[in-house]
Structures are given as C-alpha cells and as structure tokens.
Design a protein around this motif. Sequence first.
Motif, PDB file in Angstrom:
ATOM      1  N   UNK A  55      15.419  -4.226 -52.588  1.00 34.89           N
ATOM      2  CA  UNK A  55      15.249  -5.567 -52.046  1.00 34.89           C
ATOM      3  C   UNK A  55      16.322  -5.984 -51.067  1.00 34.89           C
ATOM      4  N   UNK A  56      17.318  -5.127 -50.844  1.00 34.79           N
ATOM      5  CA  UNK A  56      18.388  -5.419 -49.894  1.00 34.79           C
ATOM      6  C   UNK A  56      18.216  -4.537 -48.656  1.00 34.79           C
ATOM      7  N   UNK A 233      22.719 -15.494 -61.381  1.00 39.13           N
ATOM      8  CA  UNK A 233      21.619 -15.814 -60.470  1.00 39.13           C
ATOM      9  C   UNK A 233      20.486 -14.803 -60.608  1.00 39.13           C
ATOM     10  N   UNK A 234      19.268 -15.313 -60.586  1.00 38.86           N
ATOM     11  CA  UNK A 234      18.077 -14.459 -60.663  1.00 38.86           C
ATOM     12  C   UNK A 234      17.202 -14.730 -59.442  1.00 38.86           C
ATOM     13  N   UNK A 235      16.854 -13.665 -58.732  1.00 38.40           N
ATOM     14  CA  UNK A 235      16.045 -13.800 -57.525  1.00 38.40           C
ATOM     15  C   UNK A 235      14.916 -12.773 -57.518  1.00 38.40           C
ATOM     16  N   UNK A 236      13.802 -13.152 -56.888  1.00 35.93           N
ATOM     17  CA  UNK A 236      12.697 -12.218 -56.686  1.00 35.93           C
ATOM     18  C   UNK A 236      12.945 -11.427 -55.404  1.00 35.93           C
ATOM     19  N   UNK A 237      12.416 -10.219 -55.351  1.00 37.47           N
ATOM     20  CA  UNK A 237      12.582  -9.412 -54.149  1.00 37.47           C
ATOM     21  C   UNK A 237      11.362  -8.517 -53.946  1.00 37.47           C
ATOM     22  N   UNK A 238      11.219  -8.029 -52.725  1.00 32.11           N
ATOM     23  CA  UNK A 238      10.182  -7.063 -52.389  1.00 32.11           C
ATOM     24  C   UNK A 238      10.839  -5.729 -52.080  1.00 32.11           C
ATOM     25  N   UNK A 239      10.253  -4.666 -52.578  1.00 34.26           N
ATOM     26  CA  UNK A 239      10.747  -3.322 -52.295  1.00 34.26           C
ATOM     27  C   UNK A 239       9.543  -2.388 -52.175  1.00 34.26           C
ATOM     28  N   UNK A 240       9.817  -1.116 -51.893  1.00 42.45           N
ATOM     29  CA  UNK A 240       8.711  -0.182 -51.672  1.00 42.45           C
ATOM     30  C   UNK A 240       8.925   1.134 -52.418  1.00 42.45           C
TER      31      UNK A 240
END
Length: 261
Positions: A55-56, A233-240
């Motif tokens: 996600x980064x 902290x909690x965050x949503x992310x997109x990855x592949x």
Amino acid sequence: MKHFKKVIFLIVASVIIFTSCSVKVGYNPHNYDADNIIKMIGELSSKSFNGRMAGTPYGIKTEEYVASKFKKAGLKPAGVGGTFYQEFLGVSGNPTPEYILEVKDGNNMVKGYKYGKDYSFFTYMSHKGEATGRGVPVNLSDKNIKGVKNAIALIKYFKDADSNTLSMLYKKGYTGVITASGDPSDRRKGQFGVNDMEVSSKLPRVCVDLDVFDELMDYSKKGYTIHLKSSFEVKSFKARNVIGILNSNRKSDDYLIISAH
C-alpha cells in the motif's frame, strides 16, 4: 465426457528461487544461479525498498520488481486486463511516535521508560490518548471491578483484550491500561489493525516487561503517579498480487500458476 484442464497453483511468499534464473518452458530447476538469489535478496532488503510495506510507494515498487522478474522468466500475465496484477484491499495498523511512559512525583519525572526496550504497543485497535494518574491493580476475573477516578489500570495478564473490556474500564473511570502480557482478540485474519469506534479508542494502553510492571506497582504503592501516552493508527490501503502463468512443455492442458505479493 467433458475434458477439464488441469491447473496447478503455486503461491510463493518469496519469488527468489523461481525468478532467480531465466526460466523458460522446459527449464531445469536445478540450474538456477545462487549468485542471482543473493543479489535479489540484497536488492529487496535494501533501503531503496524501505521494508516493502503493502500500500506504500515501496510496495508498488516491489510489485513492479516481481512482475519484471516474472516476465523475464517467461511467464505470461494472469492478472486483470492482461497484466500481472490483481488488486486487493487491506488494512494496516501502526503505532505512531507519540508514546510516553514515565513515573512522576508531581510535575517532576522520577523515571522514564524507553519504547521498544521497556515497553511496546498493546492491541491492534485504533486509539489515541494520554493520561496521568495513580496506578491501580485490576483483576479482570473479578466480576465486581470497582469504579475509580483518574486511575491507570495495572493488569498483569490481560486476556481477550477487546473493545468491550477496554470500554468497561473506561466507563469505570480508568484513564489508561498497562499490562505485562496479554492476549489481544482484536487482530483479525489477514488484517493488521481494526478501527475502534467505541469509547475505548480514547484509552491509552501499553504492554511492558514484567520487571517494569513490578516496578510500576512499587512506585504506585509509594504514591507516585504514572504518565502514559499512546497512539495507534489504522488505515485502509490498496495493493496488488502479482500473478503469472507457465504453460507445460509436455501437456498442453497443464499450467503452473505462480502468485506473489
């Protein structure tokens, strides 16, 4: 009788062994180059990939790196839209630098503790809070936990640390939680964080070494206060996921599907 194609799936946590050689249809898996493996390990663990967190930008760089190795190895894209990629959603939680644990006598600090050495974060639930108060031992097996005011709960073993139990402590007047060991029940499969929408999100909490816990108990008995601050902290992310397919050189209806992320 209908003929079904035979598909073999191979999920790889690391692409090192498979992609370290120039894989072609009919390649000999025993001919891979150990020097290439060492080189790739060095590249993926270098500062330029910065941990490869999904996600980064560094996660994206890693995905592209793996896809390039798949392509070089002779795999065909098996992702979405003729690419090597299949997008997925994830949740990531991380402690922020806002952590403080110290013993105070009025406004004067008596002793400070170091994050990562003496204590660490506790639970994977989002929260942010700061409190100063006297330490009070709490036994969670006690069905009649007494209410207090501006006290930090000292819990030697925190079993099933969830938002319900933390919210109960908050409503009874506890402004923080310190435990020597625990069993957080809030880490869900495939996730590294949970967004807490309850009042427990205001409750700072840490997990300390047993020696530190006993020391805090002694300081509390002597009338000193504890200053505690934590944030997660909690965050949503997109990855592949990266997916490639290799046709068999012996049977046209056999395939090897390789996935990595």
